[in-house]
Design a protein around this motif. Sequence first.
Motif, short mmCIF file in Angstrom:
data_model
loop_
_atom_site.label_atom_id
_atom_site.label_comp_id
_atom_site.label_asym_id
_atom_site.label_seq_id
_atom_site.Cartn_x
_atom_site.Cartn_y
_atom_site.Cartn_z
N GLN A 253 1.74 2.52 7.45
CA GLN A 253 0.40 2.05 7.10
C GLN A 253 0.53 1.02 5.99
O GLN A 253 0.97 1.35 4.89
N CYS A 254 0.16 -0.21 6.32
CA CYS A 254 0.19 -1.26 5.30
C CYS A 254 -1.16 -1.23 4.60
O CYS A 254 -2.15 -1.77 5.10
N LEU A 255 -1.20 -0.57 3.45
CA LEU A 255 -2.47 -0.37 2.77
C LEU A 255 -2.72 -1.40 1.67
O LEU A 255 -3.84 -1.53 1.17
N GLY A 256 -1.66 -2.11 1.27
CA GLY A 256 -1.82 -3.12 0.22
C GLY A 256 -1.66 -4.52 0.79
O GLY A 256 -0.97 -4.72 1.79
N GLU A 257 -2.30 -5.47 0.12
CA GLU A 257 -2.23 -6.85 0.61
C GLU A 257 -0.79 -7.34 0.66
O GLU A 257 0.02 -6.98 -0.19
#
Lengths: 411, 243
Positions: A253-257
């Motif tokens: 999960q790419c949760l940060g920019e």
Amino acid sequence: MPEVARSKAARERAERAREKAASLGDDIDLDAYSKVAKEHPYQDDPSRLPLETKERMLETGVILDDSSQRSGTFLQVDHSVIHSKAGQEGLEVMSSQEALEKHPWLSDYWWRAVAVDADKFTAQAELHQTHGYFIRALPGVKAIQPIQACLYLAQHGLAQNVHNLIIAEEGSELHIITGCATAPIEQEGLHIGISEFYVKKGAKLTFTMIHNWAPKMAVRPRSGIIIEEGGVFLSNYMCLKPVRTLQMYPTAQCLGEDALVRFNSVLVAAPGTLMDVGSRAILAARGSRAEVVSRAITTGGTIIARGHLVGQVAPVKGHLECRGLILSEEGRIHAIPELEGLVEGVDLSHEAAVGKIAEEEIEYLMARGLSRDQAIAAIVRGFLSVDIEGLPPQLEAELQRAVDLSEKELL
Amino acid sequence: MLEIEGLSVEVEGKGIVHDISVNVDIGETLVLFGPNGSGKTTLLMAIMGFPRYRVTKGRIVFKGQDITHLPVDERARMGIGILFQRPPVVRGVKMREMVRACLGEREDGYVIDEMAQRLNLVDLLDREVNYGFSGGEVKRSELLQLMAQSPEFILLDEPDSGVDLVNISLVGEMINELLQEDRMRSRTKSGLIITHTGHILDYVNADRACVLLYGGIWCRGNPRQILSSIKTHGYEGCAVCQK
């Protein structure tokens, strides 16, 4: 297990999922495997392990005769941690059970990247967990050498249920090589491995896993990765040796920019092997990117090669590539690439190709003087050698060695 | 060096080349003109021994040995090399490995870089063979492989097609070198060039020429004279000319 770090709610959820079949893969009777293992003694000096064990571990990239090549080592045989040591300031390497005792705050990370009630395998890992590793790089610390971990199954008929936790704190850099193996070739057993990865802001984590199981082994890894802003997670997975059944679908999960995830996997299925292996990336923050590359070869077994990219916001970019090579009349490769865009402006693509080696390519190489067998070997070797950007040379060498070892058996 | 005697070749059951006889001597370069579909590539592929091109009649003799039924790799090892017009992409295999394989026992990393530099291909050495190559890069990559292989007899399939003006002189220069055209005497290498347009003859010397039409040799002669005639009258002119 230290009850302080254990969530009652997690245990209850696990209890409820005790019988819950996994959504993918063939079902496995958990009661067919023993939960009790005999203890193995701790080894201060892992180079003193039996030669045969060391060789099996070496085949998965775990080097025990030269500690200078690794920044830390964790070894678990069956349910026993037989060695665990960090060799660099700012790195932590220990049993995950020990880590939960040492850092009660770790309960915030426990079952956050993987759902405890996902299926009966996650449930079993919660209810009957025995260790697994904890690896952490403190903020800003860059591991000089890779850290290695080996989960080894020596006892016939055992279910090994491990839970691993890996944290790359802000601005840190970690390279991990994990080898999973069994003792003798006739080994029967079940390996359940939960792995939760946390890549904090600006951190980079390279995770290389080589599986070296046996033809009667059942394997169910369950992995989740959470990547924060500007974090990078590179995963390289190889399973080139026979295994009875393997099903996994790690999800990042790419949760940060601007988070970045790359999954590379290389699979070889011999007759009698069923592999259902995929990689999923959820692009949930602007500028995040994902690349999933899989290479599958069957010499008679079945491979289901999955990939799933989900674009939840824009702009994000993702690419899936799946290539399968059929080297036998009996084998089967089923590629299932999935792209899911939820908003306008996502950029997701895929390419998949499955087939035999093109005769035209073999003849082309033969026209340069290679024999037919040499031409096929060159093409297969090239197929297995995935270019991995950002991989330290030591890890690249380990992967190449795994390919070289399997090449002879393959052809 | 190469003798083709009454050769007929079919592809997937269809006769393409009919009863061709032609010789190429040691140190000689023969150019074969012909329109698309005349059977030029089929002849070349049959000489190299690709199984799809089935010899139904006649024989191919190379250095005194009948090679009509030898597999491709044996012919390559005997000293026949080919520049493909449209070579396949070989995913996973890097150019450097390919060139190394062509060098065989003469393997030497330094030589690879040196040769690649001359062909302006250093950047492509770590790329997969022919993957994403431009037309000029494909030709130069083929030449690099041939330089490494160093064959005695070279088959060149449309070396001028898809090559821009910047690349064609380099391609020509390298072909001349491979064929030892720069030598005044004691040439030991031979070649068979097939070309549709004849552009390559502005850069490469050829000793003799043939025109291939409808799967057969139509005429033989001086390369420049034949090319000049084709330029003036087209292959239609050849067709009405006395065989």
